[in-house]
Design an enzyme around this catalytic site. Structure first.
Site, PDB file in Angstrom:
ATOM      1  N   ALA A 405       0.845  -1.207   0.000  1.00  0.00           N
ATOM      2  CA  ALA A 405       0.000   0.000   0.000  1.00  0.00           C
ATOM      3  C   ALA A 405       0.881   1.258   0.000  1.00  0.00           C
ATOM      4  CB  ALA A 405      -0.907  -0.015   1.226  1.00  0.00           C
ATOM      5  N   PRO A 406       0.470   2.310  -0.742  1.00  0.00           N
ATOM      6  CA  PRO A 406      -0.777   2.497  -1.496  1.00  0.00           C
ATOM      7  C   PRO A 406      -0.725   2.034  -2.948  1.00  0.00           C
ATOM      8  CG  PRO A 406       0.409   4.552  -1.423  1.00  0.00           C
ATOM      9  CD  PRO A 406       1.242   3.569  -0.662  1.00  0.00           C
ATOM     10  N   ASP A 471       9.421  -3.607   1.055  1.00  0.00           N
ATOM     11  CA  ASP A 471       9.574  -2.215   1.499  1.00  0.00           C
ATOM     12  C   ASP A 471       9.091  -2.174   2.944  1.00  0.00           C
ATOM     13  OD1 ASP A 471      10.065   0.472   1.549  1.00  0.00           O
ATOM     14  OD2 ASP A 471       8.177   1.027   0.597  1.00  0.00           O
ATOM     15  N   CYS A 528      12.542   3.605   4.027  1.00  0.00           N
ATOM     16  CA  CYS A 528      12.620   5.062   3.888  1.00  0.00           C
ATOM     17  C   CYS A 528      13.238   5.657   5.153  1.00  0.00           C
ATOM     18  CB  CYS A 528      11.236   5.655   3.625  1.00  0.00           C
ATOM     19  SG  CYS A 528       9.998   5.234   4.871  1.00  0.00           S
TER      20      CYS A 528
END
Length: 668
Positions: A405-406, A471, A528
């Site tokens: 997501a997203p 991720d 991130c």
């Protein structure tokens, strides 16, 4: 005709001259007029006697009026005028001077006709007393003025240099219209120009680094006039936290601390440690930029002193708006042209991606254009392109996106697969799968399956993927410019929990990859975040726990290498193949990318295994040490009950026999 009459106008008593009649020479006319008024005796070495002003008042007035008229009227040379002048021996270049002679009534050739004024007394001095040197200088200056006037008409650069030729070529190229033929040449020229500018920037940085010591010495000299820098003590720092500090004072103190720490041996105060300056700088960074003390120190330790300030400053500036072209529906060139027609100013992000566009300004909402609603592009950060580029999926492969997501990376994978194969888009948060499904439908991805499982259970649910993208959820220290709440809501406990979760997820992702895949067998791990606990430490843990896994090159042509050593910790040498991205260096969100290659596990033969075990433990001891299911049955059932409670399932009641057995064991 009006100008000619005004120029040659005579005194009122004299009759007007017919313009068709031939006129006498101007020199003769001047001499005749002078002889009529006054006839001095011609002497060779004698100067003319001074005339009385009362004798000729009308003549002087007439001369001044005529001279003013001549100065106001500019002569217009024609062919008819040039012929009589050339016959009398005058050059064409002195037409104005001859006109002045006509009006004043004297000739330049003879000094006898000059009228002398009261200033003649100054000219009657002894010749030896004159400053000949000054006269020579004045004579030399006159032709220089003429040269300057001639030079002004010529181009400033007579001898063209290489830079002049380049500038001329660039200006000619800019004037030419952009066509399909010259667009490649123009792009190469721009690349060469950018390379030259980059070389100049590197040279300037090197020169600045060499001159840094000289500037520091100058700043020390200037310190006498300015206020001396005082490093606060621990007590003063504690008192300062109780009230609001002056922003200008904190900023100046940060600047001084950075300067001193850059050359602590020369600039450090006597009796003060380097750690004191570092503590003060970290405290000032936390108060100036709004971080808590723990996170400010954690991020400060990642960089050198000067670069750390650049990182904190970059987090205060928002990153550029970027979009990704959906190649399933359009091409980047067509999309750019359509958006330009709608008033959007954009350009390609860089050479490392062929689908990204950077938006500078837009007269329309970039997230509500007809192109966006029809799925021609997706609003996506430039750093989110990197994991998919590193994954490099091939058509007809089975790919898993464990935290999708997203849907930016999922739809990017589907576009690279060209709607072939199958993509499993998983996300543990079921509420976020709504936006994921909406983006998948809007962009026209037909090979995507959306599911919601905990990533740690995925190897049991399904495995055998050619490629897996993880991720992982992280602290978000690389996207502080988007979410400033990270500055204050992250503690040491959060980093411990996140790193533990990431270690579990990466092991499950490795187990989900099929080592027998003919085209794949790769795993890409990305976050991130910029902290080492969530990046290099997790990758090194996976390498130690899974011997059949190795790191490979990410395929990204830029970015900084991962740390192999950090604050006393030593990681696997291959961790250098991972890539780090920073906002102050690459102008994108902070990001980390690592790529694994999963291979088959090596099989150990039974004979060698028994031989190794016999050398350590005797056979009798091996028989005594075994697993007794009857004795451990109670523990197994209790473990199942705990798991069912954690999942929210209804737990069955315990049996009376089990409870009685526990009571007997406790009494014994």
């Amino acid at each position: 005709m009006g100008g000619r009459r005004a120029k040659y106008k005579q005194a009122p008593p004299a009759p007007l001259r017919n313009p068709d009649e031939a006129r006498p020479s101007t020199k003769k006319l001047g001499k005749r007029k002078a002889n009529v008024d006054h006839e001095p005796e011609a002497t060779i070495n004698s100067r003319p006697t001074k005339k009385a002003k009362a004798d000729e008042p009308p003549a002087s007035k007439k001369r001044t009026k005529d001279s003013e008229k001549v100065s106001k009227i500019k002569p217009t040379p024609t062919k008819e005028k040039s012929k009589p002048l050339s016959e009398e021996g005058e050059s064409d270049g002195w037409e104005v001077a001859s006109d002045l002679e006509d009006v004043d009534g004297f000739a330049v050739d003879s000094l006898d006709d000059l009228d002398m004024d009261e200033d003649d007394d100054l000219l009657r001095g002894v010749p030896e007393e004159l400053d000949l040197g000054s006269d020579d200088e004045e004579v030399e200056l006159l032709p220089q003025k003429g040269r300057k006037s001639k030079q002004a008409e010529r181009p400033t650069k007579i001898i063209p240099t290489a830079s002049d030729e380049d500038s001329d070529e660039d200006s000619e190229d800019e004037d030419e219209p952009v066509t399909a033929k010259n667009i490649e040449f123009r792009s190469r020229a721009l690349d060469e120009k950018a390379a030259r500018e980059a070389e100049l920037d590197i040279e300037e940085m090197q020169n600045a680094a060499l001159e840094g010591s000289d500037e520091e010495i100058d700043m020390e000299g200037e310190g006498e006039d300015a206020e001396a820098f005082h490093l606060p003590t621990a007590e003063e720092r504690a008192e300062e936290k109780n009230h609001v500090a002056d922003v200008h004072v904190v900023q100046r103190r940060m600047r001084e601390c950075v300067r001193i720490l850059g050359n602590f041996r020369k600039l450090g105060a006597k009796g003060r440690l380097r750690s004191e300056y570092v503590e003060q700088l970290v405290s000032d960074v936390a108060s100036y930029y709004g971080y808590n003390d723990f996170l400010a120190e954690k991020l400060f330790q990642l960089f050198p002193v000067s670069e750390a300030i650049e990182f904190f400053e970059a987090n205060e500036v928002s990153r550029p708006v970027t979009i990704r072209t959906n190649t399933l529906k359009t091409r980047r060139r067509d999309l750019a042209q359509a958006l330009i027609n709608r008033g959007v100013n954009l350009e390609p992000i860089g050479k490392w991606t062929n689908v990204g566009l950077q938006v500078f300004e837009s007269s329309v909402p970039i997230g509500a254009t007809p192109e966006y609603l029809s799925g021609h592009y997706m609003l996506q950060a430039a750093s989110s392109f990197l994991p998919v580029i590193a994954l490099k999926p091939q058509p007809n492969e089975r790919v898993l996106d464990m935290a999708s997501a997203p849907g930016g990376k999922t739809t990017h994978i589907a576009a690279l697969l060209q709607n072939t194969g199958i993509v499993f888009a998983n996300d543990a948060n079921k509420a976020r799968t709504k936006s994921l499904t909406a983006n998948v439908h809007r962009l026209g991805c037909k090979n995507v399956v959306v599911c919601s499982y905990d990533g740690r259970e995925f190897p049991k649910v399904m495995g055998g993927f050619d490629r897996v993208l993880l991720d992982a959820p992280c602290s978000g220290t690389g996207v502080i410019s988007k979410d400033s709440s990270v500055k204050v809501n992250k503690s040491e406990r959060d980093f411990h929990l996140l790193s533990h979760l990431q270690k579990q997820l990466i092991l499950c992702a490795i187990d989900s990859v099929s080592p027998d895949s003919k085209t794949g067998g790769f795993l890409v791990y990305s976050t991130c975040s910029v902290t080492v606990d969530e990046n290099e430490a997790v990758v090194d843990y996976a390498l130690r726990k899974r011997p059949n896994v190795k790191l490979v090159d990410t395929g990204l042509g830029f970015g900084r290498d991962g740390f192999t050593k950090y604050r006393g910790k030593t990681f696997h040498p291959s961790v250098k193949l991972t890539k780090r991205f920073y906002p102050h260096v690459h102008n994108m969100d902070g990001f980390y990318v690592a790529k694994f290659k999963v291979e088959r596990r090596a099989k150990i033969k039974a004979g060698t295994q028994e031989a190794e075990m016999s050398n350590v433990v005797d056979a009798d001891e091996q028989q005594d040490v075994g697993f007794n299911s009857d004795e451990d049955k109670a523990f197994i059932e209790e473990g199942k009950r705990v798991q069912m409670k954690a999942k929210g399932l209804r737990v069955p009641r315990r049996r009376q026999s089990d409870i009685a057995g526990k009571v007997v064991k406790a009494a014994a």
